[in-house]
Design an enzyme around this catalytic site. Structure first.
Site, PDB file in Angstrom:
ATOM      1  N   CYS A 116      -6.410  49.539 131.567  1.00 36.88           N
ATOM      2  CA  CYS A 116      -5.490  50.243 131.443  1.00 36.88           C
ATOM      3  C   CYS A 116      -4.408  49.415 130.421  1.00 36.88           C
ATOM      4  O   CYS A 116      -3.523  50.055 129.891  1.00 36.88           O
ATOM      5  CB  CYS A 116      -4.689  50.080 132.929  1.00 36.88           C
ATOM      6  SG  CYS A 116      -5.639  51.152 133.880  1.00 36.88           S
ATOM      7  N   HIS A 257       2.370  52.358 131.304  1.00 40.24           N
ATOM      8  CA  HIS A 257       0.950  52.893 131.849  1.00 40.24           C
ATOM      9  C   HIS A 257       1.488  53.439 132.925  1.00 40.24           C
ATOM     10  O   HIS A 257       2.015  53.300 134.127  1.00 40.24           O
ATOM     11  CB  HIS A 257       0.206  51.626 131.991  1.00 40.24           C
ATOM     12  CG  HIS A 257      -1.072  51.771 132.574  1.00 40.24           C
ATOM     13  ND1 HIS A 257      -1.919  52.900 132.331  1.00 40.24           N
ATOM     14  CD2 HIS A 257      -1.546  51.556 133.982  1.00 40.24           C
ATOM     15  CE1 HIS A 257      -2.735  53.127 132.931  1.00 40.24           C
ATOM     16  NE2 HIS A 257      -2.928  52.341 134.096  1.00 40.24           N
ATOM     17  N   ASN A 287      -3.799  58.821 136.320  1.00 37.73           N
ATOM     18  CA  ASN A 287      -4.039  57.439 135.669  1.00 37.73           C
ATOM     19  C   ASN A 287      -5.240  57.747 134.482  1.00 37.73           C
ATOM     20  O   ASN A 287      -6.633  57.747 134.896  1.00 37.73           O
ATOM     21  CB  ASN A 287      -4.333  56.399 136.437  1.00 37.73           C
ATOM     22  CG  ASN A 287      -4.696  54.970 135.711  1.00 37.73           C
ATOM     23  OD1 ASN A 287      -4.716  55.024 134.592  1.00 37.73           O
ATOM     24  ND2 ASN A 287      -4.603  53.893 136.419  1.00 37.73           N
TER      25      ASN A 287
HETATM   26  N1  COA Z   1      -4.833  59.965 151.539  1.00 40.61           N
HETATM   27  C1  COA Z   1      -4.476  59.487 152.697  1.00 40.61           C
HETATM   28  N2  COA Z   1      -4.450  58.171 152.785  1.00 40.61           N
HETATM   29  C2  COA Z   1      -4.782  57.371 151.994  1.00 40.61           C
HETATM   30  C3  COA Z   1      -5.263  57.648 150.897  1.00 40.61           C
HETATM   31  C4  COA Z   1      -5.220  59.200 150.575  1.00 40.61           C
HETATM   32  N3  COA Z   1      -5.757  59.438 149.351  1.00 40.61           N
HETATM   33  N4  COA Z   1      -5.670  56.513 150.229  1.00 40.61           N
HETATM   34  C5  COA Z   1      -5.413  55.561 151.059  1.00 40.61           C
HETATM   35  N5  COA Z   1      -5.031  55.871 152.149  1.00 40.61           N
HETATM   36  C6  COA Z   1      -4.777  55.162 153.388  1.00 40.61           C
HETATM   37  C7  COA Z   1      -5.282  53.974 153.557  1.00 40.61           C
HETATM   38  O1  COA Z   1      -6.742  54.047 154.117  1.00 40.61           O
HETATM   39  C8  COA Z   1      -4.619  53.143 154.659  1.00 40.61           C
HETATM   40  O2  COA Z   1      -4.933  53.435 155.797  1.00 40.61           O
HETATM   41  P1  COA Z   1      -4.876  52.529 157.026  1.00 40.61           P
HETATM   42  O3  COA Z   1      -3.578  51.791 157.032  1.00 40.61           O
HETATM   43  O4  COA Z   1      -5.095  53.104 158.055  1.00 40.61           O
HETATM   44  O5  COA Z   1      -5.791  51.449 156.475  1.00 40.61           O
HETATM   45  C9  COA Z   1      -3.104  53.642 154.148  1.00 40.61           C
HETATM   46  O6  COA Z   1      -3.150  54.638 153.529  1.00 40.61           O
HETATM   47  C10 COA Z   1      -2.353  52.778 153.093  1.00 40.61           C
HETATM   48  O7  COA Z   1      -3.055  52.146 151.942  1.00 40.61           O
HETATM   49  P2  COA Z   1      -2.671  51.464 151.086  1.00 40.61           P
HETATM   50  O8  COA Z   1      -3.640  50.958 150.132  1.00 40.61           O
HETATM   51  O9  COA Z   1      -1.496  50.362 151.691  1.00 40.61           O
HETATM   52  O10 COA Z   1      -1.679  52.360 150.166  1.00 40.61           O
HETATM   53  P3  COA Z   1      -0.609  52.062 149.064  1.00 40.61           P
HETATM   54  O11 COA Z   1       0.629  52.403 149.323  1.00 40.61           O
HETATM   55  O12 COA Z   1      -1.034  50.371 148.566  1.00 40.61           O
HETATM   56  O13 COA Z   1      -1.110  52.881 147.969  1.00 40.61           O
HETATM   57  C11 COA Z   1      -2.333  52.958 145.805  1.00 40.61           C
HETATM   58  C12 COA Z   1      -2.440  52.969 147.235  1.00 40.61           C
HETATM   59  C13 COA Z   1      -3.947  52.979 145.438  1.00 40.61           C
HETATM   60  C14 COA Z   1      -2.056  54.319 145.558  1.00 40.61           C
HETATM   61  C15 COA Z   1      -1.497  51.743 145.396  1.00 40.61           C
HETATM   62  O14 COA Z   1      -1.874  50.741 146.103  1.00 40.61           O
HETATM   63  C16 COA Z   1      -1.605  51.475 144.067  1.00 40.61           C
HETATM   64  O15 COA Z   1      -1.408  52.280 143.250  1.00 40.61           O
HETATM   65  N6  COA Z   1      -2.426  50.423 143.432  1.00 40.61           N
HETATM   66  C17 COA Z   1      -2.331  49.772 142.114  1.00 40.61           C
HETATM   67  C18 COA Z   1      -2.845  50.786 141.296  1.00 40.61           C
HETATM   68  C19 COA Z   1      -2.720  50.433 139.958  1.00 40.61           C
HETATM   69  O16 COA Z   1      -1.919  49.981 139.340  1.00 40.61           O
HETATM   70  N7  COA Z   1      -3.880  50.053 139.226  1.00 40.61           N
HETATM   71  C20 COA Z   1      -3.863  49.049 138.030  1.00 40.61           C
HETATM   72  C21 COA Z   1      -4.195  49.706 136.972  1.00 40.61           C
HETATM   73  S1  COA Z   1      -5.701  50.629 136.937  1.00 40.61           S
END
Ligand code: COA
Length: 332
Positions: A116, A257, A287
């Site tokens: 990224c 980004h 993304n």
């Molecule tokens: N729909 C519904 N629920 C979802 C889901 C979806 N698409 N994806 C994950 N969940 C659930 C998880 O299973 C988890 O459930 P649990 O608590 O029962 O295990 C819950 O939602 C929370 O998951 P979590 O990972 O804590 O969510 P989050 O708030 O961290 O959001 C991302 C997830 C991926 C959106 C976030 O972590 C993120 O953006 N990370 C960084 C991405 C990034 O910057 N990458 C770098 C460059 S590529």
């Protein structure tokens, strides 16, 4: 920074996104998710998917859009740098395929792999060739077909990514107040544990077993990456402002980004910027890895929101880990 012969300014932009749209309603039909969850947790509403073709097509179409929009003769392009983690093949480099597709008959080129942060790394490299006086026209392209490495049964990742390509042309200017002014780029290989694609490379060459274990899809520990991405992008952007004696009032735009709206907002807050000074199109494209930053530049420039002399800070965080910020004064 070392005294440079010329300033490297952006003189042209181009983009390409495929027509096919996967909106949140469609994602609801393929994995256990909801439009509400995706919108609240990421800011994404839809993403574009390339059904036929490869990353070189995204990149070449973006370059051709630039060439047409700015009336560039492809034979004048000296160098093509493609930032991507989804090359058409391990080799030849995607830049070679793009060179052929756009008819840049006297150019050379190569790919940069920084996920990224790929566009930022490629942009800095391209600017160096121009600042030294070595080249007059350098094409820097960020392009990724993320759908080719995304597991559409994994709700944690498949809702995040899309396909796109976007390009900028860099040329020399005598006016040192324009163009790339400064940058901070970093890597931390300890990040390999949280964001990677394990299969297909020399570590795990392709076998039936690697395919069965889904090792040719990207894996992300979202929570772990989220924490370091917020800190990394906010810290480095703030550090670049401090280093250049800038306050929020001096900055026309943050060009972040587009990984997650919450990371974008946290970075803007740290920099003391209102959201009116932040380029955002994550809702439309998700993304797109190396393409996000140039895609924002193209759209804001074409909407006449980005003007000559605007001080903008480009900022990214990605797999590696890789991250950084660049201070650019818009030159057209
Ligand atoms: N729909 C519904 N629920 C979802 C889901 C979806 N698409 N994806 C994950 N969940 C659930 C998880 O299973 C988890 O459930 P649990 O608590 O029962 O295990 C819950 O939602 C929370 O998951 P979590 O990972 O804590 O969510 P989050 O708030 O961290 O959001 C991302 C997830 C991926 C959106 C976030 O972590 C993120 O953006 N990370 C960084 C991405 C990034 O910057 N990458 C770098 C460059 S590529």
């Amino acid at each position: 920074m070392k005294e440079k012969k010329y300033s490297a300014i952006v003189t042209g932009v181009g983009m390409y996104v495929p027509d096919k749209v996967y909106d949140n309603a469609y994602m609801e039909t393929i994995v256990d998710t909801t439009d509400e969850w995706i919108t609240a947790r990421t800011g994404i509403k839809e993403r574009r998917i390339l059904e036929n073709g490869a990353t070189s097509d995204l990149a070449a179409n973006a370059a051709l859009d630039l060439i047409k929009a700015h009336n560039i003769n492809p034979d004048e392009i000296d160098l093509i740098i493609v930032a991507t983690v989804t090359p058409d093949m391990f080799f030849p480099a995607t830049a070679c395929l793009v060179q052929n597709k756009i008819g840049a008959n006297t150019a050379w080129g190569y790919d940069i792999s920084a996920a990224c942060s790929g566009f930022l790394f490629a942009f800095q490299t391209g600017c160096s060739f121009v600042e030294s006086g070595q080249y007059k026209k350098v094409l820097v392209i960020g392009a990724d077909k993320m759908s080719s490495i995304t597991d559409y049964t994994d709700r944690n990742t498949c809702i995040l990514f899309g396909d796109a390509g976007a390009a900028v042309l860099i040329e020399p200017s005598e006016d040192k107040s324009l163009g790339l002014q400064d940058y901070i780029l970093r890597v931390d290989g300890a990040g390999e544990e949280s964001l990677y694609m394990l299969g297909g490379g020399s570590l795990n060459p392709p076998t039936h077993d690697t395919v069965d274990k889904k090792m040719h899809y990207l894996f992300q520990d979202g929570k772990a990456v989220f924490k370091v991405a917020v800190k990394g992008m906010a810290d480095v952007s703030y550090e670049l402002m401090q280093k250049n004696g800038l306050t929020g009032d001096d900055v026309a735009y943050l060009v972040p980004h587009q990984a997650n709206m919450r990371i974008i907002t946290a970075t803007a807050e740290r920099m003391g910027l209102g959201m009116d000074k932040v380029m955002v199109n994550i809702d439309k494209y998700g993304n797109t890895t190396a393409a996000t930053i140039p895609l924002c530049l193209v759209e804001y420039y074409r909407d006449s929101k980005l003007k000559k002399g605007d001080k903008i800070i480009l900022s990214a965080f990605g797999a590696g880990y890789t991250w950084g910020s660049s201070l650019l004064v818009w030159g057209i």
